[in-house]
Scaffold this active site. Structure first.
Site, PDB file in Angstrom:
ATOM      1  N   TRP A 115      -3.639   7.182   4.586  1.00 21.14           N
ATOM      2  CA  TRP A 115      -2.854   6.313   3.896  1.00 21.14           C
ATOM      3  C   TRP A 115      -1.671   5.653   4.956  1.00 21.14           C
ATOM      4  O   TRP A 115      -1.238   4.562   4.671  1.00 21.14           O
ATOM      5  CB  TRP A 115      -2.262   6.963   2.808  1.00 21.14           C
TER       6      TRP A 115
ATOM      7  N   CYS B  63       1.746  11.265  11.977  1.00 26.79           N
ATOM      8  CA  CYS B  63       1.111  12.417  13.018  1.00 26.79           C
ATOM      9  C   CYS B  63       1.736  12.860  14.235  1.00 26.79           C
ATOM     10  O   CYS B  63       2.117  14.137  14.295  1.00 26.79           O
ATOM     11  CB  CYS B  63      -0.286  12.086  13.087  1.00 26.79           C
TER      12      CYS B  63
ATOM     13  N   LYS C 261     -14.185   3.908   4.632  1.00 27.69           N
ATOM     14  CA  LYS C 261     -13.390   4.470   3.439  1.00 27.69           C
ATOM     15  C   LYS C 261     -11.741   4.495   3.762  1.00 27.69           C
ATOM     16  O   LYS C 261     -11.526   5.436   4.120  1.00 27.69           O
ATOM     17  CB  LYS C 261     -14.147   5.709   2.646  1.00 27.69           C
ATOM     18  N   PRO C 262     -11.190   3.546   3.259  1.00 31.78           N
ATOM     19  CA  PRO C 262      -9.419   3.819   3.251  1.00 31.78           C
ATOM     20  C   PRO C 262      -9.039   5.049   2.312  1.00 31.78           C
ATOM     21  O   PRO C 262      -9.922   5.260   1.529  1.00 31.78           O
ATOM     22  CB  PRO C 262      -9.139   2.302   2.891  1.00 31.78           C
ATOM     23  N   SER C 263      -7.681   5.542   2.821  1.00 30.80           N
ATOM     24  CA  SER C 263      -7.284   6.384   1.703  1.00 30.80           C
ATOM     25  C   SER C 263      -7.309   5.806   0.418  1.00 30.80           C
ATOM     26  O   SER C 263      -6.870   4.366   0.023  1.00 30.80           O
ATOM     27  CB  SER C 263      -5.991   6.604   2.329  1.00 30.80           C
TER      28      SER C 263
ATOM     29  N   GLY D  96      -7.259  18.219  16.396  1.00 28.77           N
ATOM     30  CA  GLY D  96      -8.341  17.271  16.402  1.00 28.77           C
ATOM     31  C   GLY D  96      -9.326  17.737  17.486  1.00 28.77           C
ATOM     32  O   GLY D  96      -9.317  18.323  18.314  1.00 28.77           O
TER      33      GLY D  96
ATOM     34  N   GLU E 164      -9.065  12.984  14.359  1.00 30.34           N
ATOM     35  CA  GLU E 164      -7.766  12.671  14.773  1.00 30.34           C
ATOM     36  C   GLU E 164      -6.841  13.391  13.380  1.00 30.34           C
ATOM     37  O   GLU E 164      -6.857  12.691  12.560  1.00 30.34           O
ATOM     38  CB  GLU E 164      -7.597  11.354  14.701  1.00 30.34           C
TER      39      GLU E 164
ATOM     40  N   ASP F 253       0.716  -1.258  -0.222  1.00 26.79           N
ATOM     41  CA  ASP F 253      -0.057  -0.001  -0.170  1.00 26.79           C
ATOM     42  C   ASP F 253       0.778   1.295  -0.073  1.00 26.79           C
ATOM     43  O   ASP F 253       0.571   2.034  -0.709  1.00 26.79           O
ATOM     44  CB  ASP F 253      -0.776   0.258   1.287  1.00 26.79           C
TER      45      ASP F 253
ATOM     46  N   LYS G 263      -6.474  21.839  19.839  1.00 22.98           N
ATOM     47  CA  LYS G 263      -6.177  23.088  18.998  1.00 22.98           C
ATOM     48  C   LYS G 263      -6.652  22.461  17.654  1.00 22.98           C
ATOM     49  O   LYS G 263      -7.502  21.467  17.426  1.00 22.98           O
ATOM     50  CB  LYS G 263      -4.869  23.732  19.208  1.00 22.98           C
TER      51      LYS G 263
ATOM     52  N   GLU H  23       2.971  21.354   9.290  1.00 20.61           N
ATOM     53  CA  GLU H  23       3.054  20.087   9.397  1.00 20.61           C
ATOM     54  C   GLU H  23       3.803  19.564   7.862  1.00 20.61           C
ATOM     55  O   GLU H  23       3.191  19.926   6.887  1.00 20.61           O
ATOM     56  CB  GLU H  23       1.893  19.254   9.494  1.00 20.61           C
TER      57      GLU H  23
HETATM   58  P1  NAD Z   1      -6.088  13.332   4.001  1.00 18.46           P
HETATM   59  O1  NAD Z   1      -6.484  14.155   5.016  1.00 18.46           O
HETATM   60  O2  NAD Z   1      -5.478  13.720   2.703  1.00 18.46           O
HETATM   61  O3  NAD Z   1      -6.667  11.951   3.742  1.00 18.46           O
HETATM   62  C1  NAD Z   1      -7.362  11.406   4.663  1.00 18.46           C
HETATM   63  C2  NAD Z   1      -8.607  10.539   4.285  1.00 18.46           C
HETATM   64  O4  NAD Z   1      -9.726  11.626   3.932  1.00 18.46           O
HETATM   65  C3  NAD Z   1      -8.582   9.870   2.925  1.00 18.46           C
HETATM   66  O5  NAD Z   1      -9.235   8.554   2.925  1.00 18.46           O
HETATM   67  C4  NAD Z   1      -9.090  10.769   1.851  1.00 18.46           C
HETATM   68  O6  NAD Z   1      -9.640  10.078   0.793  1.00 18.46           O
HETATM   69  C5  NAD Z   1     -10.149  11.581   2.749  1.00 18.46           C
HETATM   70  N1  NAD Z   1     -10.898  12.766   2.185  1.00 18.46           N
HETATM   71  C6  NAD Z   1     -10.086  13.613   1.262  1.00 18.46           C
HETATM   72  N2  NAD Z   1     -10.785  14.732   1.032  1.00 18.46           N
HETATM   73  C7  NAD Z   1     -12.047  14.542   1.779  1.00 18.46           C
HETATM   74  C8  NAD Z   1     -13.249  15.173   1.899  1.00 18.46           C
HETATM   75  N3  NAD Z   1     -13.580  16.307   1.296  1.00 18.46           N
HETATM   76  N4  NAD Z   1     -14.265  14.586   2.860  1.00 18.46           N
HETATM   77  C9  NAD Z   1     -13.936  13.319   3.342  1.00 18.46           C
HETATM   78  N5  NAD Z   1     -12.816  12.728   3.347  1.00 18.46           N
HETATM   79  C10 NAD Z   1     -11.895  13.154   2.353  1.00 18.46           C
HETATM   80  O7  NAD Z   1      -4.671  12.723   4.696  1.00 18.46           O
HETATM   81  P2  NAD Z   1      -3.587  11.664   4.575  1.00 18.46           P
HETATM   82  O8  NAD Z   1      -2.641  12.416   3.603  1.00 18.46           O
HETATM   83  O9  NAD Z   1      -4.406  10.427   4.042  1.00 18.46           O
HETATM   84  O10 NAD Z   1      -3.016  11.228   6.048  1.00 18.46           O
HETATM   85  C11 NAD Z   1      -1.899  12.194   6.441  1.00 18.46           C
HETATM   86  C12 NAD Z   1      -2.573  13.189   7.383  1.00 18.46           C
HETATM   87  O11 NAD Z   1      -3.292  12.426   8.511  1.00 18.46           O
HETATM   88  C13 NAD Z   1      -1.584  13.871   8.254  1.00 18.46           C
HETATM   89  O12 NAD Z   1      -2.011  15.261   8.640  1.00 18.46           O
HETATM   90  C14 NAD Z   1      -1.423  13.133   9.539  1.00 18.46           C
HETATM   91  O13 NAD Z   1      -0.866  14.076  10.446  1.00 18.46           O
HETATM   92  C15 NAD Z   1      -2.879  12.881   9.865  1.00 18.46           C
HETATM   93  N6  NAD Z   1      -2.860  11.659  10.683  1.00 18.46           N
HETATM   94  C16 NAD Z   1      -3.205  11.934  11.893  1.00 18.46           C
HETATM   95  C17 NAD Z   1      -3.222  10.823  12.777  1.00 18.46           C
HETATM   96  C18 NAD Z   1      -3.784  11.046  14.255  1.00 18.46           C
HETATM   97  O14 NAD Z   1      -4.038   9.853  15.008  1.00 18.46           O
HETATM   98  N7  NAD Z   1      -4.040  12.271  14.684  1.00 18.46           N
HETATM   99  C19 NAD Z   1      -2.853   9.428  12.403  1.00 18.46           C
HETATM  100  C20 NAD Z   1      -2.417   9.198  11.140  1.00 18.46           C
HETATM  101  C21 NAD Z   1      -2.564  10.499  10.204  1.00 18.46           C
END
Ligand code: NAD
Length: 499
Positions: free
Chosen positions: A168, A302, A192-194, A474, A266, A104, A471, A402
């Site tokens: 992802w 994150c 819905k996964p990434s 989340g 989150e 993946d 803040k 970030e």
């Molecule tokens: P992303 O926000 O780009 O995507 C996350 C998910 O949201 C994906 O499944 C994506 O398809 C979906 N998505 C995108 N646009 C959307 C919309 N308009 N409405 C609903 N869903 C939508 O994030 P990413 O690049 O996959 O992951 C990285 C980010 O996640 C970083 O900011 C990281 O810090 C954060 N993260 C946080 C935690 C935590 O526990 N706090 C854990 C892992 C990752």
């Protein structure tokens, strides 16, 4: 020598993706897209964009299963009987799921097997939440007035239809952290996964498909922002449990509130780790912090502390040991157990990381090492050599935003108050670190830092302890009892025995 990830895809028989709706694997949706591997940019497979129509069908199935099906009313022992074999099935498929997670997102196979985001930890999460099922209790309240036969108590009901949207970078762990507690509490789920990393989630969904879960209780849709938006704004969804970027989290908060959906968000961070001169070993602190930015997912986590706030008396020693650590990392085929570090997830994100490195230089920070791209057999992938900046001011972009890549910013300090002020001068508040041997300082600073979690001399997430941010990082907490609270609604019941 160039490498390819496609033999692993073929070894595990990964074909085009499908949707899992109402107990059936099926085609449909509104188009298809490619999942691309970040280490080589090869197309791994082709997945369905569920879109509005796919989401409507999945939510309808989940809604029907919640409103009319047996799941939410099921006796605790019966719901446990259904979830417990899922734990065993995930353990049994542990190796395959680890390979799929690496297929993946390029996570080195060693970490995919053994780290806190491994399939084993996903199974542990299912085990932990299956254990809660017969322990989700309410409260009784002491008599408040003279009415001795008036009793107040609370029940914990499931929230309803849960939209679980995952990022992802930890597709296996985030699947488990959302789906296991949601199901344990009696909810129904559409996950819905990434779009960048769906294969391990599809495999986990297949384990659920083969379990005794009633149809519609668990559903999976694949796709990107269009599908995510259709799911998070759907009026028949009662709760959104989202892990991802602050930008998308804020979008969900502003577009999904129409039916007062419950939200757990989150999000990202710009965490600071404070390294005091009384730390047991500067070498250990430097290697830990640089290691979090350079190995495993190469800083694409994150909670990674990407601001090292280091006492000026030990700053040179810190940088020396950080540089030594980076010399030991190894890029390459992510399925080689000796590979230590991941590529950047996409070409788009690679450009973003490179532009942050440029901005650091332009704003006057000094790049001590890294930030360039390796060539040769790695030229096809999205690799960046881990970078360390010194002379960083907390107002610079590299200290505020970030980056989500292998970049550590080192900021010097002289007093404890100054260190805490630097840490708190951030719009994020996800996690933080403190390196010290002085216990009273550790507790004083842990109280003063405005974050959701803090690691004193190191940090790791466990299924039974809460994580989450304040803040811009989340809303809400996940882990242990906090997740049970987040996936249930409190109902107050008054019992009048005089009537
Ligand atoms: P992303 O926000 O780009 O995507 C996350 C998910 O949201 C994906 O499944 C994506 O398809 C979906 N998505 C995108 N646009 C959307 C919309 N308009 N409405 C609903 N869903 C939508 O994030 P990413 O690049 O996959 O992951 C990285 C980010 O996640 C970083 O900011 C990281 O810090 C954060 N993260 C946080 C935690 C935590 O526990 N706090 C854990 C892992 C990752």
């Amino acid at each position: 020598m160039n490498f390819s990830v496609l033999p692993i895809r073929d070894r595990f028989g990964v074909g085009p993706g499908r949707l899992f709706i109402n107990g059936q694997w099926r085609d449909g949706g509104e188009g298809r897209f490619d999942q691309i591997h970040p280490s080589t940019n090869e197309v791994v497979t082709n997945l369905i964009e569920a879109g509005v129509s796919g989401v409507n069908e999945a939510v309808a199935a989940a809604r029907h299963a919640f409103d009319n099906g047996p799941w939410r009313k099921m006796a605790a022992r019966e719901r446990k009987r259904i979830l417990q074999p899922i734990v065993e099935a995930i353990y049994a498929a542990e190796e395959e799921i680890a390979y799929l997670q690496t297929l993946d997102n390029g996570m080195p196979i060693h970490f995919s097997r053994h780290s806190r985001v491994s399939s084993r930890v996903a199974a542990d999460n299912f085990d932990h939440y299956a254990g809660w099922i017969d322990k989700i209790t309410g409260e009784t309240f002491p008599q408040y007035t003279d009415a001795t036969n008036l009793h107040y108590l609370t029940f914990r009901d499931p929230v309803g239809v849960v939209a679980a949207i995952t990022p992802w970078n930890g597709p296996v762990m985030t699947f488990a952290m959302k789906v296991a507690p949601a199901l344990a509490c009696g909810n129904t789920v559409v996950l819905k996964p990434s779009e960048l990393a769906s294969l391990a989630a599809i495999r986990l969904a297949d384990i659920l498909a083969q379990s005794d879960l009633p149809p519609g209780v668990f559903n999976l849709v694949t796709g990107g922002p269009i599908t995510g938006q259709a799911l998070s704004t759907h009026p028949d969804v009662d709760k959104v449990s989202f892990t991802g970027s602050p930008v998308v989290g804020e979008k969900i908060l502003s577009t999904s509130g129409s039916n007062m959906k419950r939200m757990s968000l989150e999000l990202g961070g710009k965490s600071a780790a404070l390294v005091f001169p009384d730390t047991r070993d500067v070498r250990v602190a430097a290697r830990n912090l640089m290691g979090l930015c350079s190995t495993f997912l190469s800083g694409q986590v994150c909670s990674t502390p990407t601001r090292a706030v280091v006492h000026k008396s030990i700053l040179d020693e810190f940088v020396h040991h950080a540089q030594e650590q980076v010399r030991e990392i190894r890029f390459g085929d992510p399925f080689d157990p000796a590979t230590t570090s991941a590529p950047i997830i996409s070409k788009r994100q690679l450009d973003r990381v490179c532009s942050y490195i440029e901005s650091g230089k332009q704003e006057g920070a000094r790049l001590v090492f890294g930030g360039d791209r390796p060539g040769g057999h790695l030229a096809n992938g999205n690799w960046v050599n881990p970078a360390l900046f010194v002379d960083v001011d907390n107002t610079m972009k590299i200290a505020r935003e970030e980056i989500f890549g292998p970049v550590l910013s080192v900021i010097g300090f002289e007093t404890e108050d100054e260190a805490v002020a630097i840490a708190n001068d951030s719009e994020y508040g996800l996690s933080g670190g403190i390196y010290t041997t002085d216990l009273s300082r550790a507790f004083r600073v842990a109280h003063a830092m405005r974050t959701g979690s803090i690691g004193i001399n190191g940090y790791s997430v466990m299924p039974n302890s809460p994580t989450g941010g304040i803040k811009r990082s989340g809303i809400g907490r996940e882990g242990g009892w906090t997740t049970i609270e987040a996936f249930t609604e409190l109902k107050t019941v008054m019992l009048n025995l005089d009537a």
